[in-house]
Scaffold this motif. Structure first.
Motif, PDB file in Angstrom:
ATOM      1  N   ARG A  68       0.518  -1.320  -0.193  1.00 47.99           N
ATOM      2  CA  ARG A  68      -0.193  -0.149  -0.054  1.00 47.99           C
ATOM      3  C   ARG A  68       1.444   1.368  -0.124  1.00 47.99           C
ATOM      4  O   ARG A  68       0.577   2.328  -0.722  1.00 47.99           O
ATOM      5  CB  ARG A  68      -1.435  -0.123   1.125  1.00 47.99           C
ATOM      6  CG  ARG A  68      -1.603  -1.120   1.290  1.00 47.99           C
ATOM      7  CD  ARG A  68      -3.441  -1.441   1.804  1.00 47.99           C
ATOM      8  NE  ARG A  68      -3.762  -2.285   1.635  1.00 47.99           N
ATOM      9  CZ  ARG A  68      -4.653  -2.781   2.770  1.00 47.99           C
ATOM     10  NH1 ARG A  68      -4.259  -2.173   4.367  1.00 47.99           N
ATOM     11  NH2 ARG A  68      -5.040  -3.719   2.737  1.00 47.99           N
ATOM     12  N   LYS A  69       1.415   1.403   1.285  1.00 48.91           N
ATOM     13  CA  LYS A  69       2.502   2.228   1.115  1.00 48.91           C
ATOM     14  C   LYS A  69       3.770   2.203   0.128  1.00 48.91           C
ATOM     15  O   LYS A  69       4.755   1.222   0.508  1.00 48.91           O
ATOM     16  CB  LYS A  69       2.858   2.963   2.662  1.00 48.91           C
ATOM     17  CG  LYS A  69       1.451   3.239   3.225  1.00 48.91           C
ATOM     18  CD  LYS A  69       1.870   3.286   5.142  1.00 48.91           C
ATOM     19  CE  LYS A  69       1.405   3.579   5.030  1.00 48.91           C
ATOM     20  NZ  LYS A  69       1.335   4.716   6.705  1.00 48.91           N
ATOM     21  N   LEU A  70       3.693   2.524  -1.160  1.00 48.16           N
ATOM     22  CA  LEU A  70       4.861   2.599  -1.869  1.00 48.16           C
ATOM     23  C   LEU A  70       6.610   3.404  -1.573  1.00 48.16           C
ATOM     24  O   LEU A  70       7.755   2.253  -1.343  1.00 48.16           O
ATOM     25  CB  LEU A  70       4.996   2.604  -3.154  1.00 48.16           C
ATOM     26  CG  LEU A  70       3.715   2.352  -3.411  1.00 48.16           C
ATOM     27  CD1 LEU A  70       3.790   2.876  -5.312  1.00 48.16           C
ATOM     28  CD2 LEU A  70       3.526   1.124  -3.693  1.00 48.16           C
ATOM     29  N   SER A  71       6.242   4.433  -0.684  1.00 52.66           N
ATOM     30  CA  SER A  71       7.705   4.772   0.247  1.00 52.66           C
ATOM     31  C   SER A  71       8.617   4.114   1.582  1.00 52.66           C
ATOM     32  O   SER A  71       8.884   4.388   1.277  1.00 52.66           O
ATOM     33  CB  SER A  71       6.790   6.002   0.160  1.00 52.66           C
ATOM     34  OG  SER A  71       6.254   5.661   1.961  1.00 52.66           O
ATOM     35  N   SER A  72       7.407   3.007   1.747  1.00 50.02           N
ATOM     36  CA  SER A  72       7.851   2.449   3.050  1.00 50.02           C
ATOM     37  C   SER A  72       9.102   1.855   2.921  1.00 50.02           C
ATOM     38  O   SER A  72       9.523   0.862   1.758  1.00 50.02           O
ATOM     39  CB  SER A  72       6.679   1.136   3.700  1.00 50.02           C
ATOM     40  OG  SER A  72       7.287   0.373   4.630  1.00 50.02           O
TER      41      SER A  72
END
Length: 190
Positions: A68-72
């Motif tokens: 979901r959070k591509l920046s994770s």
């Protein structure tokens, strides 16, 4: 995922794999194996992978099924390295209703498909691991069709013209593919 290997080859082109065919997978759940296509040099290779990355210890090690959070930082290496991206072939997918049925008090499954493509693909990532390879797929904001049932999110469905882009381009540009699929490309099938 109920497509045959021949049907997948018509959509994805030639690929390696030691299978003449696959059994139909009427429903695939986290921790179950699913067919996945990944790059093997310049060619695609069909492999069975377990759905869900082994989770971080902080989460109790539960598999992480959706990106979901591509920046994770948890996803950074798989998203950055094109060799760790994959296509997850799909014939239909399920989302649960947001609210339970008033009579049964249970949420219901609603199945979605593509009106023009009997086989399509989710944008996936994979990693090797103990017990074999693991995969997850990206999710994004739901389009109107999926959002009417499940407003939280939907899988990132790739347009066939985007398959190679997903598998090849740099990380900065892959994020532009993580958008809701056009409403006319998704329909309720059951």
């Amino acid at each position: 995922m109920t497509a045959t290997v021949d049907e997948m080859r018509r959509v994805f082109g030639a690929f390696e794999g030691d299978r003449d065919n696959l059994p139909p997978f009427d429903e695939i759940y986290p921790n179950y194996k699913a067919p996945v296509l990944r790059r093997n040099g310049s060619r695609l290779k069909l492999e069975m992978m377990t759905w869900g990355f082994p989770g971080p210890q902080a989460s109790g090690g539960r598999p992480v099924t959706n990106v979901r959070k591509l920046s994770s930082p948890f996803w950074r290496s798989a998203l950055t390295d094109p060799a760790r991206r994959c296509l997850v072939p799909v014939t239909t997918f399920c989302e649960w209703t947001a609210e339970p049925d008033p009579l049964t008090k249970r949420k219901s499954k609603v199945w979605f498909g593509h009106p023009d493509q009997p086989v399509f693909a989710f944008a996936g990532i994979w990693r090797p691991g103990e017990g074999g390879p693991f995969m997850s797929f990206l999710t994004c904001q739901a389009n109107k069709t999926v959002g009417a049932i499940h407003p939280k999110a939907m899988p990132v469905m790739l347009d066939p013209r985007s398959f190679n882009r997903w598998l090849e381009i740099d990380r900065d540009n892959i994020c532009e593919l993580a958008v809701p699929y056009a409403d006319e490309g998704v329909m309720v099938v059951g």
